[in-house]
Every structure is written in structure tokens, then in C-alpha cells.
Design a protein around this motif. Structure first.
Motif, PDB file in Angstrom:
ATOM      1  N   LYS A  25      46.433  10.184  33.771  1.00 20.66           N
ATOM      2  CA  LYS A  25      45.357   9.270  33.405  1.00 20.66           C
ATOM      3  C   LYS A  25      44.613   9.753  32.168  1.00 20.66           C
ATOM      4  O   LYS A  25      44.246   8.971  31.305  1.00 20.66           O
ATOM      5  CB  LYS A  25      44.383   9.132  34.583  1.00 20.66           C
ATOM      6  N   ARG A  26      44.401  11.058  32.073  1.00 20.07           N
ATOM      7  CA  ARG A  26      43.640  11.621  30.963  1.00 20.07           C
ATOM      8  C   ARG A  26      44.539  12.215  29.879  1.00 20.07           C
ATOM      9  O   ARG A  26      44.136  13.079  29.139  1.00 20.07           O
ATOM     10  CB  ARG A  26      42.691  12.687  31.495  1.00 20.07           C
ATOM     11  N   LYS A  27      45.772  11.768  29.799  1.00 19.37           N
ATOM     12  CA  LYS A  27      46.735  12.300  28.832  1.00 19.37           C
ATOM     13  C   LYS A  27      46.322  11.900  27.420  1.00 19.37           C
ATOM     14  O   LYS A  27      46.043  10.752  27.135  1.00 19.37           O
ATOM     15  CB  LYS A  27      48.125  11.738  29.144  1.00 19.37           C
ATOM     16  N   THR A  28      46.273  12.888  26.534  1.00 24.63           N
ATOM     17  CA  THR A  28      45.942  12.618  25.142  1.00 24.63           C
ATOM     18  C   THR A  28      47.168  12.887  24.284  1.00 24.63           C
ATOM     19  O   THR A  28      48.196  13.333  24.776  1.00 24.63           O
ATOM     20  CB  THR A  28      44.776  13.517  24.673  1.00 24.63           C
ATOM     21  N   LYS A  29      47.027  12.654  23.003  1.00 28.40           N
ATOM     22  CA  LYS A  29      48.137  12.897  22.091  1.00 28.40           C
ATOM     23  C   LYS A  29      48.445  14.384  22.012  1.00 28.40           C
ATOM     24  O   LYS A  29      47.548  15.223  22.079  1.00 28.40           O
ATOM     25  CB  LYS A  29      47.788  12.401  20.686  1.00 28.40           C
ATOM     26  N   ASP A  30      49.721  14.698  21.820  1.00 33.23           N
ATOM     27  CA  ASP A  30      50.123  16.082  21.630  1.00 33.23           C
ATOM     28  C   ASP A  30      49.750  16.536  20.225  1.00 33.23           C
ATOM     29  O   ASP A  30      49.527  15.719  19.326  1.00 33.23           O
ATOM     30  CB  ASP A  30      51.626  16.234  21.843  1.00 33.23           C
ATOM     31  N   LEU A  31      49.743  17.857  20.029  1.00 29.53           N
ATOM     32  CA  LEU A  31      49.323  18.414  18.745  1.00 29.53           C
ATOM     33  C   LEU A  31      50.251  18.013  17.604  1.00 29.53           C
ATOM     34  O   LEU A  31      49.792  17.761  16.488  1.00 29.53           O
ATOM     35  CB  LEU A  31      49.226  19.936  18.841  1.00 29.53           C
ATOM     36  N   ASP A  32      51.553  17.928  17.865  1.00 30.54           N
ATOM     37  CA  ASP A  32      52.465  17.541  16.791  1.00 30.54           C
ATOM     38  C   ASP A  32      52.273  16.076  16.401  1.00 30.54           C
ATOM     39  O   ASP A  32      52.443  15.706  15.234  1.00 30.54           O
ATOM     40  CB  ASP A  32      53.917  17.822  17.163  1.00 30.54           C
ATOM     41  N   GLN A  33      51.890  15.230  17.354  1.00 37.23           N
ATOM     42  CA  GLN A  33      51.586  13.834  17.034  1.00 37.23           C
ATOM     43  C   GLN A  33      50.322  13.744  16.183  1.00 37.23           C
ATOM     44  O   GLN A  33      50.235  12.931  15.269  1.00 37.23           O
ATOM     45  CB  GLN A  33      51.409  13.023  18.313  1.00 37.23           C
ATOM     46  N   ILE A  34      49.346  14.592  16.469  1.00 34.77           N
ATOM     47  CA  ILE A  34      48.108  14.587  15.692  1.00 34.77           C
ATOM     48  C   ILE A  34      48.371  15.108  14.283  1.00 34.77           C
ATOM     49  O   ILE A  34      47.793  14.617  13.317  1.00 34.77           O
ATOM     50  CB  ILE A  34      47.019  15.404  16.411  1.00 34.77           C
ATOM     51  N   HIS A  35      49.284  16.076  14.149  1.00 29.84           N
ATOM     52  CA  HIS A  35      49.642  16.568  12.816  1.00 29.84           C
ATOM     53  C   HIS A  35      50.246  15.445  11.971  1.00 29.84           C
ATOM     54  O   HIS A  35      49.971  15.354  10.776  1.00 29.84           O
ATOM     55  CB  HIS A  35      50.617  17.742  12.905  1.00 29.84           C
ATOM     56  N   THR A  36      51.045  14.586  12.571  1.00 29.81           N
ATOM     57  CA  THR A  36      51.589  13.453  11.809  1.00 29.81           C
ATOM     58  C   THR A  36      50.494  12.443  11.480  1.00 29.81           C
ATOM     59  O   THR A  36      50.524  11.817  10.422  1.00 29.81           O
ATOM     60  CB  THR A  36      52.730  12.749  12.571  1.00 29.81           C
ATOM     61  N   ASP A  37      49.511  12.308  12.368  1.00 37.51           N
ATOM     62  CA  ASP A  37      48.376  11.410  12.093  1.00 37.51           C
ATOM     63  C   ASP A  37      47.476  11.950  10.991  1.00 37.51           C
ATOM     64  O   ASP A  37      46.756  11.191  10.350  1.00 37.51           O
ATOM     65  CB  ASP A  37      47.534  11.197  13.354  1.00 37.51           C
ATOM     66  N   MET A  38      47.495  13.261  10.763  1.00 38.69           N
ATOM     67  CA  MET A  38      46.629  13.859   9.753  1.00 38.69           C
ATOM     68  C   MET A  38      47.166  13.705   8.333  1.00 38.69           C
ATOM     69  O   MET A  38      46.467  14.027   7.376  1.00 38.69           O
ATOM     70  CB  MET A  38      46.417  15.348  10.066  1.00 38.69           C
ATOM     71  N   LYS A  39      48.386  13.194   8.182  1.00 38.42           N
ATOM     72  CA  LYS A  39      48.908  12.933   6.839  1.00 38.42           C
ATOM     73  C   LYS A  39      48.037  11.863   6.189  1.00 38.42           C
ATOM     74  O   LYS A  39      47.578  10.932   6.862  1.00 38.42           O
ATOM     75  CB  LYS A  39      50.361  12.480   6.916  1.00 38.42           C
ATOM     76  N   PRO A  40      47.777  11.980   4.886  1.00 39.03           N
ATOM     77  CA  PRO A  40      46.789  11.095   4.233  1.00 39.03           C
ATOM     78  C   PRO A  40      47.012   9.595   4.429  1.00 39.03           C
ATOM     79  O   PRO A  40      46.056   8.866   4.691  1.00 39.03           O
ATOM     80  CB  PRO A  40      46.908  11.471   2.756  1.00 39.03           C
ATOM     81  N   GLU A  41      48.255   9.129   4.340  1.00 36.37           N
ATOM     82  CA  GLU A  41      48.478   7.678   4.464  1.00 36.37           C
ATOM     83  C   GLU A  41      48.233   7.187   5.890  1.00 36.37           C
ATOM     84  O   GLU A  41      47.663   6.118   6.104  1.00 36.37           O
ATOM     85  CB  GLU A  41      49.889   7.298   4.004  1.00 36.37           C
ATOM     86  N   THR A  42      48.605   7.991   6.882  1.00 37.07           N
ATOM     87  CA  THR A  42      48.364   7.611   8.280  1.00 37.07           C
ATOM     88  C   THR A  42      46.896   7.764   8.636  1.00 37.07           C
ATOM     89  O   THR A  42      46.341   6.932   9.363  1.00 37.07           O
ATOM     90  CB  THR A  42      49.213   8.486   9.215  1.00 37.07           C
ATOM     91  N   ALA A  43      46.260   8.811   8.123  1.00 41.65           N
ATOM     92  CA  ALA A  43      44.844   9.053   8.412  1.00 41.65           C
ATOM     93  C   ALA A  43      43.983   7.925   7.865  1.00 41.65           C
ATOM     94  O   ALA A  43      43.020   7.494   8.510  1.00 41.65           O
ATOM     95  CB  ALA A  43      44.406  10.382   7.828  1.00 41.65           C
ATOM     96  N   ALA A  44      44.318   7.415   6.686  1.00 45.74           N
ATOM     97  CA  ALA A  44      43.548   6.317   6.097  1.00 45.74           C
ATOM     98  C   ALA A  44      43.625   5.071   6.979  1.00 45.74           C
ATOM     99  O   ALA A  44      42.624   4.365   7.169  1.00 45.74           O
ATOM    100  CB  ALA A  44      44.061   6.015   4.698  1.00 45.74           C
ATOM    101  N   LYS A  45      44.800   4.801   7.529  1.00 44.66           N
ATOM    102  CA  LYS A  45      44.952   3.634   8.415  1.00 44.66           C
ATOM    103  C   LYS A  45      44.137   3.800   9.695  1.00 44.66           C
ATOM    104  O   LYS A  45      43.521   2.849  10.170  1.00 44.66           O
ATOM    105  CB  LYS A  45      46.423   3.433   8.778  1.00 44.66           C
ATOM    106  N   LEU A  46      44.150   5.016  10.258  1.00 42.90           N
ATOM    107  CA  LEU A  46      43.430   5.243  11.510  1.00 42.90           C
ATOM    108  C   LEU A  46      41.917   5.243  11.331  1.00 42.90           C
ATOM    109  O   LEU A  46      41.183   4.784  12.196  1.00 42.90           O
ATOM    110  CB  LEU A  46      43.876   6.560  12.135  1.00 42.90           C
TER     111      LEU A  46
END
Length: 129
Positions: A25-46
Motif C-alpha cells: 500500500k505504501r510502496k514508493t518509487k525505487d531509487l533507480d526510477q527516481i534517478h531516471t526522473d531526475m534527468k532534466p527533460e523528465t524533471a521538467a515534465k514532472l
């Protein structure tokens, strides 16, 4: 032969996985998924999402490192000062695990220590509309 004392046994499959239900129920994103989200183009979208009324805070206040939505800007800023956020930043400093590292660990190459990645708290734009 009387009536069986065991009742309600045909629904036991629902009761078996209660622990699994609570854990996921309380599952969050894994660290490697967050690293991909931290890329500039993905981070801007989020960070600049369209208004979505189904998400907390209409998807306008998002912590990139913790993958959480907040109600307002004030609660997002308070979150940046918390132990949970600081611990997540510390975990994200290590380079994500890759297939090349797995191959080296299996004996297909020499060991290379993981690199440290610089992670800072995201900047917050204050819009006073």
C-alpha cells in the motif's frame, strides 16, 4: 453427523494476503526510477504538470526526490526540512545499480567503486497569482 463447526472458510483467500496488502500500500518509487526522473527533460515534465484534480494539490506541488505530491507550497517547503527528505537525498547520492556493475560483480571484469552523484533539493518557484 452434525453441522460442521468451521464456518466462513471459503473466503479465507482474502484473509491470507493482508500483510502483503499493507506492505504494498505504501510502496514508493525505487531509487533507480527516481534517478531516471531526475534527468532534466523528465524533471521538467514532472515539476510543471497540468492541473489534475484527482491528485493531491492538483499535481502542482511535487517532490522530485521522494516522488510525493503535496497540498500546497508551504507543506512542500516544510517537507524539504524533514528527516525523510534528507535521508532520501543521502540515498540518491550513490550511482544507480546497472547491468555493467552486475557483470563485474559476477566476475566478468574488475570492480569499480560506484560514483557519487551530486543531489540537491529542487528549487521552488513561488507563484503568487
Amino acid at each position: 453427523m452434525g453441522k460442521s463447526k468451521q464456518t466462513g472458510n471459503h473466503k479465507s483467500d482474502k484473509k491470507k494476503n493482508i500483510a502483503k496488502t499493507w506492505k504494498t500500500k505504501r510502496k514508493t518509487k525505487d531509487l533507480d526510477q527516481i534517478h531516471t526522473d531526475m534527468k532534466p527533460e523528465t524533471a521538467a515534465k514532472l515539476l510543471h504538470q497540468e492541473v489534475d484534480f484527482d491528485v493531491t494539490g492538483c499535481a502542482q506541488h511535487y517532490c522530485l526526490h521522494c516522488a510525493r505530491y503535496f497540498v500546497d507550497l508551504r507543506s512542500l517547503k516544510e517537507h524539504f526540512k524533514t528527516k525523510v527528505h534528507k535521508k532520501r537525498l543521502k540515498l540518491l547520492r550513490e550511482e544507480p545499480y546497472s547491468q555493467a556493475e552486475a557483470d563485474r560483480a559476477a566476475g566478468m571484469g574488475s570492480y569499480i567503486a560506484p560514483k557519487a552523484v551530486e543531489v540537491k533539493t529542487q528549487s521552488v518557484e513561488e507563484d503568487m497569482d
